[in-house]
Design an enzyme around this catalytic site. Sequence first.
Site, PDB file in Angstrom:
ATOM      1  N   ILE A 170     -19.768  -0.694   0.412  1.00 42.43           N
ATOM      2  CA  ILE A 170     -19.133  -1.361   1.546  1.00 42.43           C
ATOM      3  C   ILE A 170     -18.664  -0.306   2.547  1.00 42.43           C
ATOM      4  CG2 ILE A 170     -17.395  -3.046   2.241  1.00 42.43           C
ATOM      5  CD1 ILE A 170     -19.444  -4.084   0.160  1.00 42.43           C
ATOM      6  N   ASN A 208      -6.220  -5.193  -5.147  1.00 40.61           N
ATOM      7  CA  ASN A 208      -7.369  -4.508  -4.580  1.00 40.61           C
ATOM      8  C   ASN A 208      -7.198  -2.992  -4.474  1.00 40.61           C
ATOM      9  OD1 ASN A 208      -9.806  -4.328  -2.646  1.00 40.61           O
ATOM     10  ND2 ASN A 208      -8.117  -3.605  -1.366  1.00 40.61           N
ATOM     11  N   TYR A 234     -13.749   6.390 -12.842  1.00 37.75           N
ATOM     12  CA  TYR A 234     -13.910   5.257 -11.936  1.00 37.75           C
ATOM     13  C   TYR A 234     -14.696   4.135 -12.617  1.00 37.75           C
ATOM     14  CZ  TYR A 234     -14.813   2.637  -7.647  1.00 37.75           C
ATOM     15  OH  TYR A 234     -14.867   1.645  -6.699  1.00 37.75           O
ATOM     16  N   LYS A 286     -13.160   0.438 -13.674  1.00 41.20           N
ATOM     17  CA  LYS A 286     -13.685  -0.794 -13.096  1.00 41.20           C
ATOM     18  C   LYS A 286     -14.281  -1.718 -14.162  1.00 41.20           C
ATOM     19  CE  LYS A 286     -12.464  -0.024  -8.860  1.00 41.20           C
ATOM     20  NZ  LYS A 286     -11.415  -0.860  -8.227  1.00 41.20           N
ATOM     21  N   THR A 338     -16.298   1.248   4.101  1.00 39.34           N
ATOM     22  CA  THR A 338     -14.853   1.446   4.030  1.00 39.34           C
ATOM     23  C   THR A 338     -14.530   2.936   4.071  1.00 39.34           C
ATOM     24  OG1 THR A 338     -14.851   1.606   1.619  1.00 39.34           O
ATOM     25  CG2 THR A 338     -14.624  -0.611   2.581  1.00 39.34           C
ATOM     26  N   ASP A 349       0.862  -1.184   0.000  1.00 36.78           N
ATOM     27  CA  ASP A 349       0.000   0.000   0.000  1.00 36.78           C
ATOM     28  C   ASP A 349       0.896   1.231   0.000  1.00 36.78           C
ATOM     29  OD1 ASP A 349      -2.132   1.907   0.535  1.00 36.78           O
ATOM     30  OD2 ASP A 349      -3.238   0.294   1.518  1.00 36.78           O
TER      31      ASP A 349
END
Length: 252
Positions: A189, A90, A156, A160, A191, A37
């Site tokens: 989600i 991810n 985005y 994706k 997050t 990361d």
Amino acid sequence: MDGIHGSTAIVTGGGSGIGREAALRFGDEGANVVVADVDVEGSEETVERIRDAGGEATVVATDVSDPDEVEAMVDTAVDTYGSLDFAFNNAGIEGESEPAGEHPLDNWEQVIDVNLKGVFLAMRYEIPAMLESGGGSIVNTSSIAGLVAFPNLSPYVASKHGVIGLTKTAAVEYSGEGIRVNAISPGVIDTPMVARSQEDDPETMEATKAATPIGRLGQPEEIGDAAVWLCSEDASFVTGETLTIDGGYVAQ
């Protein structure tokens, strides 16, 4: 899950959210985990939690849009643990929210670089390493935005959708050589990314949550567990698939 114990797994975006939960689950299942990361502090916290639970993990500071850093990430996994068996690609960013005709070019480039180029680069270096050890499994994070449109998020959504195309192509190319490649498409989600989106465009986010039939936000561990399952031998006949985990959003 079968086939995880004693393996080596890379998780990009492992410093928080879905990536952290996947890394923790890999650790629980007995894998050596490379947590990659740009958020080194968050990655170190993930690694500490894996080690506290009796697992083995290593941090690699990685900007997935940089080929040299991605290559170093894979080299670290192989040099530290002897092989690379699994990868959960991810890492991603949401970018700014503007209509396509007004969208800032620099934001387009940044989102595509991280979300799409980053997945390509990861597979570019992960696949040869997996071939060296006789095969493996890769899971790439797409989104429900890889399946349907969301206004004002053109880079985005495009990135994706592109992840799903990359996943299918690599699956066809390498399934005969022992490498399975799948994608997951999470819905809304709980997050840090969703929290930021809530601040930037609360009306769209509230509408998306309200349109989720199951009636709640997904939890990061629900996605992380699915990613680890796709890597495991329990999913040995699954490749080229996009697993949608969205509380029924795109079923409508």
